[in-house]
Scaffold this motif. Structure first.
Motif, PDB file in Angstrom:
ATOM      1  N   HIS A  22       0.913  -1.285   0.068  1.00  0.00           N
ATOM      2  CA  HIS A  22      -0.075  -0.076   0.004  1.00  0.00           C
ATOM      3  C   HIS A  22       0.937   1.276  -0.001  1.00  0.00           C
ATOM      4  O   HIS A  22       0.562   2.193   0.900  1.00  0.00           O
ATOM      5  N   LEU A  23       1.956   1.153  -0.908  1.00  0.00           N
ATOM      6  CA  LEU A  23       2.744   2.373  -0.851  1.00  0.00           C
ATOM      7  C   LEU A  23       2.055   3.844  -1.333  1.00  0.00           C
ATOM      8  O   LEU A  23       1.109   3.785  -2.217  1.00  0.00           O
ATOM      9  N   CYS A  24       2.469   4.761  -0.509  1.00  0.00           N
ATOM     10  CA  CYS A  24       1.636   6.103  -0.908  1.00  0.00           C
ATOM     11  C   CYS A  24       2.483   7.167  -0.282  1.00  0.00           C
ATOM     12  O   CYS A  24       3.388   6.985   0.568  1.00  0.00           O
ATOM     13  N   ILE A  50       5.175  -9.780  -6.769  1.00  0.00           N
ATOM     14  CA  ILE A  50       4.422  -8.842  -6.050  1.00  0.00           C
ATOM     15  C   ILE A  50       2.812  -9.075  -6.238  1.00  0.00           C
ATOM     16  O   ILE A  50       2.417  -9.120  -7.129  1.00  0.00           O
ATOM     17  N   LEU A  51       2.247  -9.772  -5.119  1.00  0.00           N
ATOM     18  CA  LEU A  51       0.917 -10.365  -5.520  1.00  0.00           C
ATOM     19  C   LEU A  51      -0.336  -9.142  -5.242  1.00  0.00           C
ATOM     20  O   LEU A  51      -1.218  -9.663  -4.302  1.00  0.00           O
ATOM     21  N   GLY A  52      -0.069  -8.179  -5.550  1.00  0.00           N
ATOM     22  CA  GLY A  52      -0.986  -7.197  -5.438  1.00  0.00           C
ATOM     23  C   GLY A  52      -0.997  -6.110  -4.516  1.00  0.00           C
ATOM     24  O   GLY A  52      -0.155  -6.252  -3.482  1.00  0.00           O
ATOM     25  N   ASP A  53      -1.631  -4.944  -4.606  1.00  0.00           N
ATOM     26  CA  ASP A  53      -1.612  -3.808  -3.932  1.00  0.00           C
ATOM     27  C   ASP A  53      -0.218  -3.480  -3.262  1.00  0.00           C
ATOM     28  O   ASP A  53      -0.029  -3.167  -2.191  1.00  0.00           O
ATOM     29  N   LEU A  54       0.609  -3.292  -4.215  1.00  0.00           N
ATOM     30  CA  LEU A  54       1.816  -2.797  -4.137  1.00  0.00           C
ATOM     31  C   LEU A  54       1.640  -1.012  -3.845  1.00  0.00           C
ATOM     32  O   LEU A  54       2.276  -0.793  -2.831  1.00  0.00           O
ATOM     33  N   PHE A  55       0.736  -0.634  -4.479  1.00  0.00           N
ATOM     34  CA  PHE A  55       0.359   0.783  -4.143  1.00  0.00           C
ATOM     35  C   PHE A  55      -1.073   0.974  -3.572  1.00  0.00           C
ATOM     36  O   PHE A  55      -1.995   0.121  -3.723  1.00  0.00           O
ATOM     37  N   GLU A  56      -1.050   1.961  -2.763  1.00  0.00           N
ATOM     38  CA  GLU A  56      -2.598   2.238  -1.936  1.00  0.00           C
ATOM     39  C   GLU A  56      -3.676   2.593  -3.050  1.00  0.00           C
ATOM     40  O   GLU A  56      -4.635   2.269  -2.897  1.00  0.00           O
ATOM     41  N   TYR A  57      -3.193   3.226  -4.267  1.00  0.00           N
ATOM     42  CA  TYR A  57      -3.950   3.340  -5.426  1.00  0.00           C
ATOM     43  C   TYR A  57      -3.221   3.591  -6.473  1.00  0.00           C
ATOM     44  O   TYR A  57      -1.949   4.117  -6.552  1.00  0.00           O
ATOM     45  N   TRP A  58      -3.539   3.344  -7.704  1.00  0.00           N
ATOM     46  CA  TRP A  58      -3.107   3.623  -8.904  1.00  0.00           C
ATOM     47  C   TRP A  58      -4.029   4.494  -9.971  1.00  0.00           C
ATOM     48  O   TRP A  58      -4.887   3.860 -10.603  1.00  0.00           O
ATOM     49  N   ALA A  59      -3.648   5.609 -10.188  1.00  0.00           N
ATOM     50  CA  ALA A  59      -4.570   6.398 -11.074  1.00  0.00           C
ATOM     51  C   ALA A  59      -4.560   6.243 -12.638  1.00  0.00           C
ATOM     52  O   ALA A  59      -5.133   6.585 -13.417  1.00  0.00           O
ATOM     53  N   GLY A  60      -3.176   5.711 -12.993  1.00  0.00           N
ATOM     54  CA  GLY A  60      -2.939   5.591 -14.210  1.00  0.00           C
ATOM     55  C   GLY A  60      -1.552   5.444 -14.650  1.00  0.00           C
ATOM     56  O   GLY A  60      -0.709   6.254 -13.593  1.00  0.00           O
TER      57      GLY A  60
END
Ligand code: MN
Length: 251
Positions: A22-24, A50-60
């Protein structure tokens, strides 16, 4: 879907599995811990999944500039010979080919079968198994549609970010009313997936933030299920080599 990834030739270096970082920008210490992990532990691996949710959100992928150190860290690891694989999570499902090319990651379908040191292993983010959360599953179906994604990505980046902020606020509010069991894996959904995937020896997923190792016996098959932990309090990873899998926490 069967992906023939991994092989059993050569030295038995470990394959590492992480999820739910959940990187942010609000949590810079997690990004620092991840960048340090990419420069140390991860360099000794054969592959990093990396099995998902590396980032808190991804806008594009056009928002990549805000994540440049992470792109750079991943690319350097790949250049050092470590194979990098990424699966979408429920937060960063908009990660596209541009990001993957820049970070030198291979995007995997969810779920996906891999050959892990001779063991057939199923990997997944895990959100699809939380079938008791009916509202979330409806949302998941909608946002995983190509048309919804194309329409969303056609809007200006600032508009998308504003929409994501309000979606996140709504989801946090809804979560506070949901019973904790609803947001866990449904045992029947788990069983059905393992049957559909012909009883893999190992199943590794994240999403629930409830790390555990579970020994399952299903229709006469022994299956080990590993649930990865998140990186909120402490980073961690699962490492698997020819001798088996072990979970580690970062110092
Ligand atoms: Mn998740």
């Amino acid at each position: 879907m069967l992906n023939k990834i991994g092989d059993d030739t050569g030295v038995s270096k470990a394959d590492l599995f992480i999820s739910d970082l959940h990187l942010c920008q609000d949590r810079p210490h997690i990004t620092q811990a991840f960048l340090a992990f990419l420069k140390s532990t991860a360099t000794q691996a054969r592959a990093l999944y990396i099995l998902g949710d590396l980032f808190e959100y991804w806008a594009g992928d056009d928002d990549m500039a805000s994540h440049q150190p992470i792109v750079e860290g991943l690319r350097q690891l790949a250049d050092g010979g470590v194979k990098l694989y990424l699966m979408h999570g429920n937060r960063d499902f908009l990660i596209g080919h541009e990001f993957c090319a820049a970070a030198k990651l291979t995007l995997l379908a969810d779920p996906c079968l891999i050959n892990l040191h001779g063991q057939t292993t199923l990997i997944s983010h895990g959100d699809a198994l939380c079938s008791d959360d009916v509202d979330y599953q409806a949302f998941r179906l909608q946002v995983r549609e190509k048309k919804w994604q194309n329409d969303f990505l056609q809007q200006p980046l600032a508009t998308r970010k504003a929409q994501i902020t309000s979606m996140r606020a709504r989801s946090e509010q809804e979560k506070s009313h949901k019973a904790s069991a609803i947001m866990d894996v449904n045992p029947l959904a788990l069983k059905q997936l393992l049957q559909e995937q012909h009883y893999p020896k190992l199943f590794i997923h994240g999403h629930t933030h409830r790390p555990q190792r579970q020994e399952l016996s299903l229709d006469g098959h022994a299956i080990t299920r590993w649930v990865l932990g998140d990186w909120y309090e402490q980073g961690g990873y699962l490492s698997c080599d020819a001798l088996g899998c072990k979970s580690h926490t970062l110092k």
